[in-house]
Design a protein around this motif. Sequence first.
Motif, PDB file in Angstrom:
ATOM      1  N   ARG A 184     -64.582  27.674 -10.325  1.00 11.35           N
ATOM      2  CA  ARG A 184     -63.989  28.502  -9.277  1.00 11.35           C
ATOM      3  C   ARG A 184     -62.672  27.874  -8.845  1.00 11.35           C
ATOM      4  NH1 ARG A 184     -68.150  28.583  -4.393  1.00 11.35           N
ATOM      5  NH2 ARG A 184     -66.473  27.938  -3.013  1.00 11.35           N
ATOM      6  N   PRO A 185     -61.814  28.644  -8.156  1.00 12.33           N
ATOM      7  CA  PRO A 185     -60.448  28.175  -7.915  1.00 12.33           C
ATOM      8  C   PRO A 185     -60.360  26.835  -7.185  1.00 12.33           C
ATOM      9  CG  PRO A 185     -60.668  30.492  -7.311  1.00 12.33           C
ATOM     10  CD  PRO A 185     -62.038  30.001  -7.637  1.00 12.33           C
ATOM     11  N   ASP A 186     -61.307  26.523  -6.312  1.00 14.36           N
ATOM     12  CA  ASP A 186     -61.191  25.304  -5.515  1.00 14.36           C
ATOM     13  C   ASP A 186     -61.696  24.051  -6.237  1.00 14.36           C
ATOM     14  OD1 ASP A 186     -63.871  25.701  -5.530  1.00 14.36           O
ATOM     15  OD2 ASP A 186     -64.102  25.961  -3.367  1.00 14.36           O
ATOM     16  N   GLY A 187     -61.961  24.174  -7.529  1.00 17.20           N
ATOM     17  CA  GLY A 187     -62.375  23.001  -8.295  1.00 17.20           C
ATOM     18  C   GLY A 187     -63.861  22.721  -8.227  1.00 17.20           C
ATOM     19  N   LYS A 188     -64.573  23.533  -7.449  1.00 23.96           N
ATOM     20  CA  LYS A 188     -66.018  23.354  -7.356  1.00 23.96           C
ATOM     21  C   LYS A 188     -66.713  24.145  -8.457  1.00 23.96           C
ATOM     22  CE  LYS A 188     -65.920  21.182  -3.324  1.00 23.96           C
ATOM     23  NZ  LYS A 188     -66.155  19.740  -3.300  1.00 23.96           N
ATOM     24  N   VAL A 189     -68.005  23.895  -8.584  1.00 23.36           N
ATOM     25  CA  VAL A 189     -68.812  24.632  -9.558  1.00 23.36           C
ATOM     26  C   VAL A 189     -69.374  25.880  -8.878  1.00 23.36           C
ATOM     27  CG1 VAL A 189     -70.920  24.531 -10.943  1.00 23.36           C
ATOM     28  CG2 VAL A 189     -69.391  22.555 -10.855  1.00 23.36           C
ATOM     29  N   ASP A 190     -69.172  27.015  -9.533  1.00 22.66           N
ATOM     30  CA  ASP A 190     -69.625  28.278  -8.960  1.00 22.66           C
ATOM     31  C   ASP A 190     -71.092  28.553  -9.288  1.00 22.66           C
ATOM     32  OD1 ASP A 190     -68.833  30.595  -7.468  1.00 22.66           O
ATOM     33  OD2 ASP A 190     -69.045  31.747  -9.308  1.00 22.66           O
ATOM     34  N   GLY A 191     -71.547  28.011 -10.395  1.00 22.07           N
ATOM     35  CA  GLY A 191     -72.935  28.214 -10.788  1.00 22.07           C
ATOM     36  C   GLY A 191     -73.263  27.409 -12.030  1.00 22.07           C
ATOM     37  N   ILE A 192     -74.528  27.044 -12.155  1.00 18.86           N
ATOM     38  CA  ILE A 192     -74.988  26.290 -13.327  1.00 18.86           C
ATOM     39  C   ILE A 192     -76.145  27.040 -13.973  1.00 18.86           C
ATOM     40  CG2 ILE A 192     -76.158  24.175 -14.086  1.00 18.86           C
ATOM     41  CD1 ILE A 192     -74.662  22.614 -12.088  1.00 18.86           C
ATOM     42  N   GLY A 193     -76.177  27.011 -15.286  1.00 17.25           N
ATOM     43  CA  GLY A 193     -77.293  27.616 -16.005  1.00 17.25           C
ATOM     44  C   GLY A 193     -77.283  27.134 -17.434  1.00 17.25           C
ATOM     45  N   VAL A 194     -78.039  27.811 -18.280  1.00 16.14           N
ATOM     46  CA  VAL A 194     -78.088  27.426 -19.696  1.00 16.14           C
ATOM     47  C   VAL A 194     -77.737  28.620 -20.578  1.00 16.14           C
ATOM     48  CG1 VAL A 194     -79.821  25.615 -19.380  1.00 16.14           C
ATOM     49  CG2 VAL A 194     -80.566  27.961 -19.864  1.00 16.14           C
ATOM     50  N   VAL A 195     -77.493  28.342 -21.849  1.00 24.21           N
ATOM     51  CA  VAL A 195     -77.343  29.422 -22.833  1.00 24.21           C
ATOM     52  C   VAL A 195     -78.742  29.995 -23.057  1.00 24.21           C
ATOM     53  CG1 VAL A 195     -76.697  30.023 -25.193  1.00 24.21           C
ATOM     54  CG2 VAL A 195     -75.389  28.283 -23.957  1.00 24.21           C
ATOM     55  N   SER A 196     -78.955  31.219 -22.572  1.00 22.36           N
ATOM     56  CA  SER A 196     -80.273  31.846 -22.712  1.00 22.36           C
ATOM     57  C   SER A 196     -80.439  32.474 -24.083  1.00 22.36           C
ATOM     58  CB  SER A 196     -80.460  32.943 -21.660  1.00 22.36           C
ATOM     59  OG  SER A 196     -80.447  32.412 -20.375  1.00 22.36           O
ATOM     60  N   VAL A 197     -79.355  33.132 -24.536  1.00 21.11           N
ATOM     61  CA  VAL A 197     -79.351  33.798 -25.835  1.00 21.11           C
ATOM     62  C   VAL A 197     -77.973  33.581 -26.441  1.00 21.11           C
ATOM     63  CG1 VAL A 197     -79.620  35.992 -27.073  1.00 21.11           C
ATOM     64  CG2 VAL A 197     -80.920  35.612 -24.970  1.00 21.11           C
ATOM     65  N   MET A 198     -77.919  33.272 -27.731  1.00 30.99           N
ATOM     66  CA  MET A 198     -76.636  33.068 -28.406  1.00 30.99           C
ATOM     67  C   MET A 198     -75.852  34.387 -28.459  1.00 30.99           C
ATOM     68  SD  MET A 198     -76.638  29.844 -29.169  1.00 30.99           S
ATOM     69  CE  MET A 198     -75.588  29.441 -30.561  1.00 30.99           C
ATOM     70  N   SER A 199     -74.579  34.269 -28.805  1.00 29.04           N
ATOM     71  CA  SER A 199     -73.693  35.432 -28.817  1.00 29.04           C
ATOM     72  C   SER A 199     -74.238  36.568 -29.684  1.00 29.04           C
ATOM     73  CB  SER A 199     -72.331  34.980 -29.340  1.00 29.04           C
ATOM     74  OG  SER A 199     -71.502  36.094 -29.478  1.00 29.04           O
ATOM     75  N   ARG A 200     -74.182  37.785 -29.140  1.00 28.86           N
ATOM     76  CA  ARG A 200     -74.659  38.955 -29.886  1.00 28.86           C
ATOM     77  C   ARG A 200     -73.969  40.212 -29.399  1.00 28.86           C
ATOM     78  NH1 ARG A 200     -78.347  38.704 -25.510  1.00 28.86           N
ATOM     79  NH2 ARG A 200     -79.447  40.625 -24.977  1.00 28.86           N
ATOM     80  N   SER A 201     -74.091  41.276 -30.162  1.00 23.97           N
ATOM     81  CA  SER A 201     -73.587  42.577 -29.730  1.00 23.97           C
ATOM     82  C   SER A 201     -74.692  43.301 -28.986  1.00 23.97           C
ATOM     83  CB  SER A 201     -73.166  43.406 -30.941  1.00 23.97           C
ATOM     84  OG  SER A 201     -73.028  44.763 -30.556  1.00 23.97           O
ATOM     85  N   LEU A 202     -74.333  43.993 -27.916  1.00 22.21           N
ATOM     86  CA  LEU A 202     -75.326  44.775 -27.176  1.00 22.21           C
ATOM     87  C   LEU A 202     -75.239  46.248 -27.559  1.00 22.21           C
ATOM     88  CD1 LEU A 202     -74.859  43.259 -23.581  1.00 22.21           C
ATOM     89  CD2 LEU A 202     -76.471  42.543 -25.347  1.00 22.21           C
ATOM     90  N   ARG A 203     -74.369  46.553 -28.531  1.00 23.51           N
ATOM     91  CA  ARG A 203     -74.146  47.962 -28.858  1.00 23.51           C
ATOM     92  C   ARG A 203     -75.142  48.471 -29.896  1.00 23.51           C
ATOM     93  NH1 ARG A 203     -67.800  48.319 -30.047  1.00 23.51           N
ATOM     94  NH2 ARG A 203     -68.524  47.147 -31.858  1.00 23.51           N
ATOM     95  N   GLU A 204     -75.653  49.639 -29.634  1.00 24.63           N
ATOM     96  CA  GLU A 204     -76.608  50.246 -30.552  1.00 24.63           C
ATOM     97  C   GLU A 204     -75.989  50.464 -31.924  1.00 24.63           C
ATOM     98  OE1 GLU A 204     -80.091  51.311 -30.038  1.00 24.63           O
ATOM     99  OE2 GLU A 204     -79.618  49.661 -28.698  1.00 24.63           O
ATOM    100  N   GLU A 205     -74.710  50.836 -31.934  1.00 21.56           N
ATOM    101  CA  GLU A 205     -74.095  51.183 -33.221  1.00 21.56           C
ATOM    102  C   GLU A 205     -73.886  49.966 -34.120  1.00 21.56           C
ATOM    103  OE1 GLU A 205     -72.523  51.645 -30.217  1.00 21.56           O
ATOM    104  OE2 GLU A 205     -70.335  51.514 -30.450  1.00 21.56           O
ATOM    105  N   ASP A 206     -74.100  48.770 -33.581  1.00 26.72           N
ATOM    106  CA  ASP A 206     -73.979  47.582 -34.415  1.00 26.72           C
ATOM    107  C   ASP A 206     -75.291  47.211 -35.107  1.00 26.72           C
ATOM    108  OD1 ASP A 206     -71.334  47.359 -33.857  1.00 26.72           O
ATOM    109  OD2 ASP A 206     -71.582  45.914 -32.225  1.00 26.72           O
ATOM    110  N   LYS A 207     -76.311  48.028 -34.848  1.00 23.77           N
ATOM    111  CA  LYS A 207     -77.587  47.783 -35.515  1.00 23.77           C
ATOM    112  C   LYS A 207     -77.703  48.739 -36.699  1.00 23.77           C
ATOM    113  CE  LYS A 207     -79.845  46.656 -31.154  1.00 23.77           C
ATOM    114  NZ  LYS A 207     -80.716  47.223 -30.107  1.00 23.77           N
ATOM    115  N   ALA A 208     -78.240  48.235 -37.799  1.00 19.44           N
ATOM    116  CA  ALA A 208     -78.366  49.066 -38.999  1.00 19.44           C
ATOM    117  C   ALA A 208     -79.466  50.109 -38.817  1.00 19.44           C
ATOM    118  CB  ALA A 208     -78.648  48.189 -40.205  1.00 19.44           C
ATOM    119  N   TYR A 209     -79.330  51.218 -39.531  1.00 25.82           N
ATOM    120  CA  TYR A 209     -80.240  52.348 -39.390  1.00 25.82           C
ATOM    121  C   TYR A 209     -80.604  52.873 -40.758  1.00 25.82           C
ATOM    122  CZ  TYR A 209     -81.847  56.914 -37.670  1.00 25.82           C
ATOM    123  OH  TYR A 209     -82.580  58.025 -37.385  1.00 25.82           O
TER     124      TYR A 209
END
Lengths: 332, 393
Positions: free
Chosen positions: B156-181
Amino acid sequence: MTRHIIISLLTICLLTANAQHVTATPTAESLNDLKDIQARTVQTVKKVLPATVSLFSAKTGASGSGVIINKDGLILTAGHVIRGAEEVTVVFPDGKQANGTVLGANYTRDTAMVQITEKGPWPLAEIGNSKDLRSGDLVLALGHAGGYDPVRTPPVRFGRIIARSIHKFISSDCALIGGDSGGPLFDLDGKVIGIHSSIGTSLSANNHASIEGFRDDWDRLKGGDTWGRLGGSALDDPDAPVLGIQTMKTARGGVSVSHVFEGSPAQRAGIRERDIIRSINGRRTPDLRRLHLILTNYSPGNDIKVRILRGEDVITLEVKLGKRGEILRRRR
Amino acid sequence: MTKTTTIAIVLLSVTHVNIHAQDGVRMPDPYEQLSNREIATLKKQAISFFSAAEPAVKTASRSIVNVNISGKRVAYGTVVTNKQGKVVILTKWSEISNPRRSINISTVSGKSYSANVDGVYPEHDLALLTSDAPLKPLDLKKMSNPELGSFLAVARPDGKVDGIGVVSVMSRSLREEDKAYLGVMMDFSKAGKNGVPLMQVMPDSAAKKAGLRNGDIVMSVNQVPILGAIELRNLLQRLVPGSETTILYRRNGDEKVATVKLGSRADNAGIKRVPRERMERMQRMGTSINRVRSDFPSVVQSDIPINPEDTGAPVLDLDGKLVGITIARSSRIKTFITPAETLLRVLASDPNTVTQADKNRPQSNLRDEANKSSNSSEDPASRIRRLLRDFDK
């Protein structure tokens, strides 16, 4: 010699410091501390992810999660996930599927077991110990949030134990949502310490059935016994067909009614406390498990004939089934 | 304190009441069970995590601005480059697109600057702002692609941490059209042992074109043996639309091979998911979510609890390398991050103009109206307090 003593002393000091570290609430004093915790987290996730399965029943429409805890395919899950189901489909994070048979459940603790019918060895996560858990202990939650999704692995959540609760439940601030039910809560070593059960309105109200509760009931659960009181979790299906009764025990070849909810289908039909439900539409109900299995063949709004033993009388009452969610709302 | 007797259940109440898998048992709020000392310890623990992560966000925080409409922050913005003597800022498009009031940006020093929308990437819900603010761009090339479970910190702008968490799921597309049919219907109720029978091959589908017929039994896909309908569906959804796929199948006892050019759009039938209505109710439990929060072409999923107006901020790994930019608070359990690699690719392409962006806006973006929270000018202390949730009653 002197040097040896100094080293020994140092070792003792380090050990003491370590020992203290184990019992104290884990804090992160530096970026390096965080990196150490991160290293354990990443390692653990790799280890336990393959054992975090999705469970669903084509019959009841319930979709939840579970965790395999031995190589033969014994799965721990939540009671409300498998209610009314005899068979479940087990789906793995890698996309593979297997068949599961429902074993026992304790609904009061929201615990249940499922056995994979195909031969293993299956990926597993060892069970741990929840007895010594304290507020602030670091934990990881996995589960097939929202139901199984083939294009992603079950989401990882990091958090800590907040408190212990009634019926051996524990709560954490690992946020859960529908589909997570039955999924595992791990300590940072990757040992299963809880099973996701319910959520509250705050982000830190996520409740897990503790492994301690499973251990207490282990043989009964594994042996296929089903007992306890069913409840009202927001993670549970509000459209499930219900009578609107509580049952605590079986008696005289049926299920004994311990409570009838106000305004429930059972009450409208005239079912009373201490009635013993012997059969539904001619199908015997010797225990709670059979009763649920029969109920899932019907939908809310269906009329069913309930044969009841009341004292020495045998009577048959017609009940129009209701929805779980409606009964909960009425009890607000 | 712990009432184990029968008390009424409160369903989705706004108070801190747990809805529990207990019949008639009200699960007390977890914090109600703690002593003041335990609560203080939890608080200290959270603060220790936030402070420990501060060095990781320090550099990035100098490239963040508040993006304001009518004096209220609606998003953060991240300075990504210089252009003709101005800085170029990436922010979340849907948070500034409507209403069309003038946008200004402010820095940590409190100074305000006017800003113009210079271009839009509607697919990613990203907008480019230009401004005179004297800020140093973030080096997008110092990027990181962290492993599953790695820690993430939002700056965040003031140099503080705005939030902490973990990578829950690796990078992926959320679009239906990117799934094979493939275009077949199968029986999901039974897990077969010897392949998956096709109940129906849909007209004009990829399967039809490849010569598959009703009753054919699929044995393997690209040499991977298939035991059940779910496996087949899972495998197909992970393949790329347009890719050539070899399907081994049985017809009247003979084994045959079909080469299928897969279509797009996933067939989600048959798999049990949590019903949409119920999910939507749960998505908002304990959190506020963004209006536009789905259908992104590429996102990392994290459990970092942020506010809807905390989007547009850089997310760093513990080495201070850029993971991406927060693009949406999507539900109780998820925050989406547009990965740094995607940002570089997007920035290298030509943006839409605002007029084009309005026309091209995906339908789903207009679908939902989420309530927005109003914690825009939060100080670090209250931020931590809120993240620790529920203490001060």
